[in-house]
Design an enzyme around this catalytic site. Structure first.
Site, PDB file in Angstrom:
ATOM      1  NE  ARG A  16      70.829  11.689  -7.872  1.00 45.56           N
ATOM      2  CZ  ARG A  16      72.080  12.998  -8.513  1.00 45.56           C
ATOM      3  NH1 ARG A  16      72.145  13.332  -8.947  1.00 45.56           N
ATOM      4  NH2 ARG A  16      73.079  11.899  -6.715  1.00 45.56           N
ATOM      5  CG  ASP A  37      66.288  17.076  -5.498  1.00 44.14           C
ATOM      6  OD1 ASP A  37      67.217  17.914  -5.346  1.00 44.14           O
ATOM      7  OD2 ASP A  37      66.174  15.676  -5.474  1.00 44.14           O
ATOM      8  CG  ASP A  63      69.650  23.606   0.244  1.00 45.61           C
ATOM      9  OD1 ASP A  63      69.794  22.908   1.187  1.00 45.61           O
ATOM     10  OD2 ASP A  63      70.719  24.420  -0.445  1.00 45.61           O
ATOM     11  CG  ASN A  90      65.410   9.990  -0.384  1.00 37.51           C
ATOM     12  OD1 ASN A  90      65.680   8.446   0.296  1.00 37.51           O
ATOM     13  ND2 ASN A  90      65.361  10.737  -1.220  1.00 37.51           N
ATOM     14  CE1 TYR A 155      75.207   9.527   3.407  1.00 44.90           C
ATOM     15  CE2 TYR A 155      76.257   7.793   4.265  1.00 44.90           C
ATOM     16  CZ  TYR A 155      75.685   8.189   3.686  1.00 44.90           C
ATOM     17  OH  TYR A 155      74.706   7.700   2.773  1.00 44.90           O
ATOM     18  CE  LYS A 159      72.715   8.952   5.508  1.00 46.16           C
ATOM     19  NZ  LYS A 159      71.740  10.110   5.044  1.00 46.16           N
ATOM     20  CB  THR A 190      70.941   5.834  -5.920  1.00 40.14           C
ATOM     21  OG1 THR A 190      71.831   5.911  -4.766  1.00 40.14           O
ATOM     22  CG2 THR A 190      69.774   4.878  -5.735  1.00 40.14           C
TER      23      THR A 190
HETATM   24  P1  NAD Z   1      71.711   9.830  -4.838  1.00 44.99           P
HETATM   25  O1  NAD Z   1      72.456  10.899  -5.221  1.00 44.99           O
HETATM   26  O2  NAD Z   1      70.478   9.515  -6.375  1.00 44.99           O
HETATM   27  O3  NAD Z   1      69.795  11.053  -4.337  1.00 44.99           O
HETATM   28  C1  NAD Z   1      70.233  12.143  -3.829  1.00 44.99           C
HETATM   29  C2  NAD Z   1      69.045  12.821  -3.447  1.00 44.99           C
HETATM   30  O4  NAD Z   1      69.310  14.264  -2.742  1.00 44.99           O
HETATM   31  C3  NAD Z   1      68.940  13.967  -5.109  1.00 44.99           C
HETATM   32  O5  NAD Z   1      68.196  13.427  -6.132  1.00 44.99           O
HETATM   33  C4  NAD Z   1      70.192  15.315  -4.747  1.00 44.99           C
HETATM   34  O6  NAD Z   1      69.621  16.105  -5.346  1.00 44.99           O
HETATM   35  C5  NAD Z   1      68.881  15.564  -3.459  1.00 44.99           C
HETATM   36  N1  NAD Z   1      70.188  16.557  -2.829  1.00 44.99           N
HETATM   37  C6  NAD Z   1      70.793  16.261  -2.694  1.00 44.99           C
HETATM   38  N2  NAD Z   1      71.120  17.807  -1.655  1.00 44.99           N
HETATM   39  C7  NAD Z   1      69.691  18.174  -1.637  1.00 44.99           C
HETATM   40  C8  NAD Z   1      69.992  18.739  -0.908  1.00 44.99           C
HETATM   41  N3  NAD Z   1      70.780  19.657   0.001  1.00 44.99           N
HETATM   42  N4  NAD Z   1      68.581  19.629  -1.008  1.00 44.99           N
HETATM   43  C9  NAD Z   1      67.523  18.606  -1.460  1.00 44.99           C
HETATM   44  N5  NAD Z   1      67.578  17.551  -2.328  1.00 44.99           N
HETATM   45  C10 NAD Z   1      69.119  17.287  -2.175  1.00 44.99           C
HETATM   46  O7  NAD Z   1      71.230   8.876  -4.328  1.00 44.99           O
HETATM   47  P2  NAD Z   1      70.635   8.073  -3.337  1.00 44.99           P
HETATM   48  O8  NAD Z   1      71.093   6.530  -2.653  1.00 44.99           O
HETATM   49  O9  NAD Z   1      69.103   7.595  -4.097  1.00 44.99           O
HETATM   50  O10 NAD Z   1      70.319   8.694  -1.524  1.00 44.99           O
HETATM   51  C11 NAD Z   1      69.323   9.164  -1.013  1.00 44.99           C
HETATM   52  C12 NAD Z   1      69.113   8.594   0.644  1.00 44.99           C
HETATM   53  O11 NAD Z   1      69.802   7.506   0.566  1.00 44.99           O
HETATM   54  C13 NAD Z   1      70.435   9.668   1.135  1.00 44.99           C
HETATM   55  O12 NAD Z   1      70.146  10.231   2.360  1.00 44.99           O
HETATM   56  C14 NAD Z   1      71.489   8.668   1.247  1.00 44.99           C
HETATM   57  O13 NAD Z   1      72.226   9.424   2.212  1.00 44.99           O
HETATM   58  C15 NAD Z   1      70.867   7.431   1.348  1.00 44.99           C
HETATM   59  N6  NAD Z   1      72.128   5.933   1.416  1.00 44.99           N
HETATM   60  C16 NAD Z   1      71.808   6.037   0.004  1.00 44.99           C
HETATM   61  C17 NAD Z   1      72.881   4.584  -0.083  1.00 44.99           C
HETATM   62  C18 NAD Z   1      72.976   4.170  -1.345  1.00 44.99           C
HETATM   63  O14 NAD Z   1      73.869   3.397  -1.878  1.00 44.99           O
HETATM   64  N7  NAD Z   1      72.849   5.015  -2.484  1.00 44.99           N
HETATM   65  C19 NAD Z   1      72.919   4.013   1.541  1.00 44.99           C
HETATM   66  C20 NAD Z   1      72.607   4.582   2.101  1.00 44.99           C
HETATM   67  C21 NAD Z   1      71.800   5.691   2.191  1.00 44.99           C
END
Ligand code: NAD
Length: 263
Positions: A16, A37, A63, A90, A155, A159, A190
């Protein structure tokens, strides 16, 4: 001609959000994608959808904090497509807490997924990319990888670590033909920044409006980012358009980090 024709790219957290957008875009650009995932039903469904269209995709349960899962994922990817020459680290998790109230177990869980996960991805997949003759790694850091943000200390620490890992990996892997860069998104629409997306009871319209209002004030470009915008940056860093770029964090945040405004 797609920008990723002939490439095989493993994307973590691909069920996702941003990972899903990256998977769709990369498949559309000719890559065979390995979707990884812990959300098996969603990941399987996406792989099926991409394979039914023009793309080719497989789903693997991974994982990212478990080294044995990485080894199994590489085996599955090679069985399906014969090689891996791209990785997008990601997957990530976010928890809100004041540092002094953060339980050690929560801090360690975030480190295990975000930081250890990225490390294990590089450690396990880089030798495969080298064996395939070179390729790319894109790590997902954050805006909080280059500045502080209150109440997300664990977090933020992970990062920052990902930016450091990116630089060291770029130095160590350049001679093997592997470029390593990081994306540093600001607020992206998201489930992570808008959990209402996951709550069937939530008023998603109201939540989206609240988010819009918040980022209209905070972000110079006046809105939250879209996952497809981050996917476009990950594509740029994974294809030949970025052929002379390695070791860099790329902020994609609508200008949030550019500075403060007094008006
Ligand atoms: P999201 O929560 O929709 O997606 C995260 C995905 O990672 C999910 O599909 C989840 O099941 C998967 N995941 C979680 N733990 C896991 C594990 N142990 N092993 C495998 N998969 C796992 O959020 P997103 O925004 O799509 O996040 C993607 C990346 O972007 C992340 O690293 C997040 O930290 C980073 N990010 C997001 C934002 C934001 O505002 N959404 C901002 C900066 C960085």
């Amino acid at each position: 001609m797609g920008k990723l024709d002939g490439r095989v790219v493993l994307i973590t957290g691909a069920a996702r959000g941003q990972g899903e957008r990256e998977a769709r875009l990369f498949a559309g650009e000719g890559a065979r994608v390995v979707l990884a995932d812990v959300l098996d039903a969603q990941g399987e469904a996406l792989a099926k959808e991409l394979t039914a269209g023009e793309g080719r995709a497989v789903y693997v349960h991974l994982d990212v904090g478990r080294e044995e899962d990485w080894a199994a994922a590489v085996t599955s990817a090679k069985n399906a497509f014969g090689k891996i020459d791209g990785l997008v680290n990601n997957a990530g998790i976010l928890r809100f807490n004041e540092l002094t109230s953060t339980p050690l177990a929560e801090f360690q869980q975030i480190v295990q997924v975000n930081q250890v996960g990225a490390f294990l991805g590089i450690k396990t997949v880089a030798p495969e990319i080298a064996a395939a003759g070179g390729g790319t790694i894109v790590n997902t850091a954050s805006y909080t990888g280059v500045t502080g943000m209150a109440y997300v200390g664990a977090y933020t620490a992970t990062k920052h670590a990902i930016v450091g890992l990116t630089r060291v990996a770029a130095l160590e892997l350049a001679a093997k033909g592997i470029r390593v860069n990081a994306v540093c998104p600001g607020a992206i629409d998201t489930a992570m920044s808008n959990p209402a997306q996951l709550d069937p009871e939530a008023d998603t319209e109201a939540a989206a409006q609240a988010l819009d209002e918040l980022y209209r004030k905070l972000v110079p470009l006046g809105r939250v980012g879209r996952p497809e915008e981050v996917a476009a940056l990950a594509l740029f860093l994974s294809c030949e358009d970025s052929s002379y770029i390695t070791g860099q964090p790329f902020v994609i945040d609508g200008g949030w980090l550019a500075g403060v405004s007094v008006l």
